[in-house]
Design an enzyme around this catalytic site. Sequence first.
Site, PDB file in Angstrom:
ATOM      1  N   ASP A 385      42.294  47.138  35.361  1.00  0.00           N
ATOM      2  CA  ASP A 385      43.113  46.072  34.760  1.00  0.00           C
ATOM      3  C   ASP A 385      44.513  46.076  35.387  1.00  0.00           C
ATOM      4  O   ASP A 385      44.723  46.550  36.511  1.00  0.00           O
ATOM      5  CB  ASP A 385      43.121  46.262  33.229  1.00  0.00           C
ATOM      6  CG  ASP A 385      43.267  44.958  32.477  1.00  0.00           C
ATOM      7  OD1 ASP A 385      44.407  44.450  32.404  1.00  0.00           O
ATOM      8  OD2 ASP A 385      42.253  44.432  31.971  1.00  0.00           O
ATOM      9  N   ARG A 462      56.773  37.143  27.736  1.00  0.00           N
ATOM     10  CA  ARG A 462      56.345  38.420  28.312  1.00  0.00           C
ATOM     11  C   ARG A 462      57.048  38.679  29.655  1.00  0.00           C
ATOM     12  O   ARG A 462      56.439  39.094  30.625  1.00  0.00           O
ATOM     13  CB  ARG A 462      54.831  38.445  28.512  1.00  0.00           C
ATOM     14  CG  ARG A 462      54.234  39.839  28.480  1.00  0.00           C
ATOM     15  CD  ARG A 462      52.822  39.868  29.026  1.00  0.00           C
ATOM     16  NE  ARG A 462      52.182  41.137  28.726  1.00  0.00           N
ATOM     17  CZ  ARG A 462      51.172  41.637  29.418  1.00  0.00           C
ATOM     18  NH1 ARG A 462      50.675  40.994  30.431  1.00  0.00           N
ATOM     19  NH2 ARG A 462      50.634  42.784  29.090  1.00  0.00           N
ATOM     20  N   LYS A 495      39.018  39.585  36.750  1.00  0.00           N
ATOM     21  CA  LYS A 495      39.444  39.216  35.399  1.00  0.00           C
ATOM     22  C   LYS A 495      40.719  38.396  35.599  1.00  0.00           C
ATOM     23  O   LYS A 495      41.762  38.935  35.970  1.00  0.00           O
ATOM     24  CB  LYS A 495      39.718  40.471  34.571  1.00  0.00           C
ATOM     25  CG  LYS A 495      40.328  40.153  33.208  1.00  0.00           C
ATOM     26  CD  LYS A 495      40.446  41.421  32.382  1.00  0.00           C
ATOM     27  CE  LYS A 495      41.276  41.172  31.138  1.00  0.00           C
ATOM     28  NZ  LYS A 495      41.428  42.361  30.318  1.00  0.00           N
ATOM     29  N   TRP A 496      40.617  37.080  35.374  1.00  0.00           N
ATOM     30  CA  TRP A 496      41.711  36.137  35.696  1.00  0.00           C
ATOM     31  C   TRP A 496      42.492  35.887  34.411  1.00  0.00           C
ATOM     32  O   TRP A 496      42.037  35.183  33.534  1.00  0.00           O
ATOM     33  CB  TRP A 496      41.089  34.843  36.229  1.00  0.00           C
ATOM     34  CG  TRP A 496      42.033  33.800  36.721  1.00  0.00           C
ATOM     35  CD1 TRP A 496      43.060  33.217  36.034  1.00  0.00           C
ATOM     36  CD2 TRP A 496      42.031  33.187  38.011  1.00  0.00           C
ATOM     37  NE1 TRP A 496      43.690  32.281  36.807  1.00  0.00           N
ATOM     38  CE2 TRP A 496      43.073  32.247  38.029  1.00  0.00           C
ATOM     39  CE3 TRP A 496      41.234  33.330  39.147  1.00  0.00           C
ATOM     40  CZ2 TRP A 496      43.341  31.436  39.133  1.00  0.00           C
ATOM     41  CZ3 TRP A 496      41.502  32.523  40.258  1.00  0.00           C
ATOM     42  CH2 TRP A 496      42.549  31.597  40.239  1.00  0.00           C
ATOM     43  N   ASP A 497      43.681  36.491  34.347  1.00  0.00           N
ATOM     44  CA  ASP A 497      44.466  36.456  33.111  1.00  0.00           C
ATOM     45  C   ASP A 497      45.529  35.352  33.179  1.00  0.00           C
ATOM     46  O   ASP A 497      45.861  34.840  34.273  1.00  0.00           O
ATOM     47  CB  ASP A 497      45.131  37.833  32.918  1.00  0.00           C
ATOM     48  CG  ASP A 497      45.335  38.194  31.451  1.00  0.00           C
ATOM     49  OD1 ASP A 497      45.305  37.278  30.608  1.00  0.00           O
ATOM     50  OD2 ASP A 497      45.556  39.387  31.164  1.00  0.00           O
ATOM     51  N   ASP A 567      42.384  39.647  22.317  1.00  0.00           N
ATOM     52  CA  ASP A 567      42.897  41.000  22.584  1.00  0.00           C
ATOM     53  C   ASP A 567      42.658  41.919  21.398  1.00  0.00           C
ATOM     54  O   ASP A 567      42.825  43.123  21.502  1.00  0.00           O
ATOM     55  CB  ASP A 567      44.405  40.945  22.868  1.00  0.00           C
ATOM     56  CG  ASP A 567      44.681  40.708  24.343  1.00  0.00           C
ATOM     57  OD1 ASP A 567      43.719  40.596  25.115  1.00  0.00           O
ATOM     58  OD2 ASP A 567      45.862  40.634  24.714  1.00  0.00           O
TER      59      ASP A 567
HETATM   60  C1  DGJ Z   1      46.164  40.442  28.377  1.00  0.00           C
HETATM   61  C2  DGJ Z   1      44.676  40.679  28.354  1.00  0.00           C
HETATM   62  O1  DGJ Z   1      44.074  39.964  27.332  1.00  0.00           O
HETATM   63  C3  DGJ Z   1      44.435  42.178  28.246  1.00  0.00           C
HETATM   64  O2  DGJ Z   1      43.062  42.440  28.139  1.00  0.00           O
HETATM   65  C4  DGJ Z   1      45.017  42.850  29.444  1.00  0.00           C
HETATM   66  O3  DGJ Z   1      44.356  42.439  30.598  1.00  0.00           O
HETATM   67  C5  DGJ Z   1      46.507  42.523  29.559  1.00  0.00           C
HETATM   68  N1  DGJ Z   1      46.738  41.110  29.507  1.00  0.00           N
HETATM   69  C6  DGJ Z   1      47.080  43.081  30.831  1.00  0.00           C
HETATM   70  O4  DGJ Z   1      48.382  42.728  31.028  1.00  0.00           O
END
Ligand code: DGJ
Length: 758
Positions: A385, A462, A495-497, A567
């Site tokens: 991550d 953030r 995992k594209w956040d 989350d």
């Molecule tokens: C938010 C995501 O939902 C989490 O699972 C994790 O990847 C964090 N961001 C990392 O900054």
Amino acid sequence: MRSERIIGLSLCRRLGISVVIVFCVSLSGFVSPAIGQSTGAAQGRILYNETSHTFRMDGGGVSYVFGVNQNGELQNLYWGQRLQSADPILPAHTNGGTSAFDLPVNATPQEFTGWGGGLVVVPDLKISFPDGNRDLVLHYVSHTIRDNTLTVSLKDISRDVAVDLIYRMDDETGVLARSARIENRTKLPFTIEQAFAATWNLGASNDYQLRYLTGRWAGEWNLQQMPLHPGKVVLESRRGSTGDEVNPWFAIERSSQPDQDVGEVWFGALGWSGSWQINVETDWQDRVRVTGGYTPFDFAYVLAPGESLEAPTFYGGYSNAGIGGASRLLHRFELDSIVPQAPHRRLRPVLYNSWEATGFDVNEAGQEALAEKAASIGGERFVMDDGWFGQRKDDHAGLGDWYVNPEKFPHGLKPLIDKVHALGMDFGLWVEPEMVNPNSELYRKHPDWVLNFTGRPRTEGRNQLVLNLARDDVRAYVYGFLDRLLSENDIAFLKWDYNRNWSEPGWAAAPLDEQKEVYVKYVQNLYSILTELREKHPHVEIESCSGGGARVDLGILRLTDEVWPSDNTDPFDRLSIQDGFTYAYAPGVMMAWVTDSPNWMNDRSTSLEYRFLSSMQGSLGIGANLNKWKPEDFATAKRLIAEYKAVRATVQNGELYRIISPALGSEYSATESVSRDAREAAIFAFLHSSQKGKPYPQLYPRGLDPEAVYSLHLQEGKLAEDTVPRASGDYWMHHGVNVSLRGDFQAAFFTLKQDAAQ
Ligand code: DGJ
């Protein structure tokens, strides 16, 4: 069997326009195109009746019918349970209205309306012309039927504004995809102020109930329910992306006491990952119109001559099997028609993710140690991550600088990836491509690349700002670094956040009158990056994450293989989060991690078994700090992962029944997943806490073959001692199963399997 004869090439003239098409004529007077006819198993089809000037679409158990009325308006005639082939369809006739205050244009259930001609209900399209005219009245011009797609062309009564309405019904589920393409064929630019895909019309009824989903960070997917009365309910995101405050999904039932599996339900969902709006409007005669597309808030899109704009696709469906039936149809449609690998989707691998174990504190040795432990319990994918790139030590710096941090990974990512492969897993990586920290090399070099209004503050969320992906240079940068990352490293999964919403959505570099197009062009570029990456790196799978479930919709699901719903990984909270999620989206795309106890969210302690069973209702992942596990935890996890793998096809692709929903504040909850061939069912039951010695309610599975014999296999938890090992589907569905759960946070898991010989 429908009887039909080919009458050859025909020229149909209506209202001074023409359409050329090859027709077949059925006994009921319908003509269907001989070209591009669907060959789907459930015999979806599009029929056009030349005499009544009506269109009929059939798919699954659904019929959708509309016609051209005497004014040239497209008027809905029916949407619901599939009709018999020979059933009569009367021509469309404008509704008269009841007074001078109630014009026919508003009383007629139109398929798509322009704002003009006295329209006061929500329009689908609103345009401002350069001469000050804002009147738009759209009438039928022509239609084509090709490849199972009906395109109906409309035009303004005097100006060359063309609107193509596109209809495509899924043969199997009857889910209808609708969109609208608006084209400027005039000689001057005009401004679109509102563009929706469609109006869905429901006939007058005084007992409609609306359901929709609301949420917030770590508290997504709450099912809301309310009766509909005259007036308008607006579901909307003004956040620049889908958002978690409301999800672009709705369901309307005709019953004051909605039931999981009984009753009529109309439902819909937008395929758009930017700001959106859905209006549910009940008029003075209790008729309901649902409209949706780009939110008109702060919207303006200039269409130059020759240009066109397509509204987001609005999907709609109907079920006569209650809200449970509606969600099962949507799940099937998503898995078979929406997700990138549809209809042959790969089952989700059991993944391990490092986030809750290490936070930003990732490095080669630490990740390798976790990978070894993840592999030992049956993990199939290892995902590193946040924290591996730029100067990322916490959330104050690094976003935008997508080089591997040399202190944490002195030899690049290769040693870790090789190790993960050697352990028999594939490798995934976290990215947040659309964001930048002001404390980054990228921002110092390109401060103009973020969304902002010149001279105004840039509000951080953030500690980060949103890159303006609508800009060509930003798009090129984002695509470039992702392409490089995937080309240089053997990565199977991203995992594209996306960890904040928009603020100050200015685009100073664009011409003044085009700056609001940022809402559309940003998302178009996001989609085009995902499309291009998938084409170039076809083996790479992608998860859509937005600080949890803030970007889940049918648009992003076309380009991503799974989503992160929240989350919040507390296994008890997850029961209701997951329950809400599945009203709109399939368990097969719902990633669910097993994390540590006590959980950080509520400081709640639960057993590892309870945590696993909660997550096993979706696509299983592990997010715990394996360095803290005891040997017995590894043994338990290994056993449960093996049990999950044995039923994952049923859980991920099967039919979901909510036996007891946690949404109603119940201390019990239970789900059942039944394989599509009904040969296997997986049942998960949960108890919050026993009270006053009350027994756990008897569970009544559904969806089994009544006559087939099923054996019961208890995997976890306890059943009553007199539970029989084998019985018919009828027995299990009507006699039920007595789960003997007592205490706090208890769970059980059992399967019902048809005997092999049947
Ligand atoms: C938010 C995501 O939902 C989490 O699972 C994790 O990847 C964090 N961001 C990392 O900054």
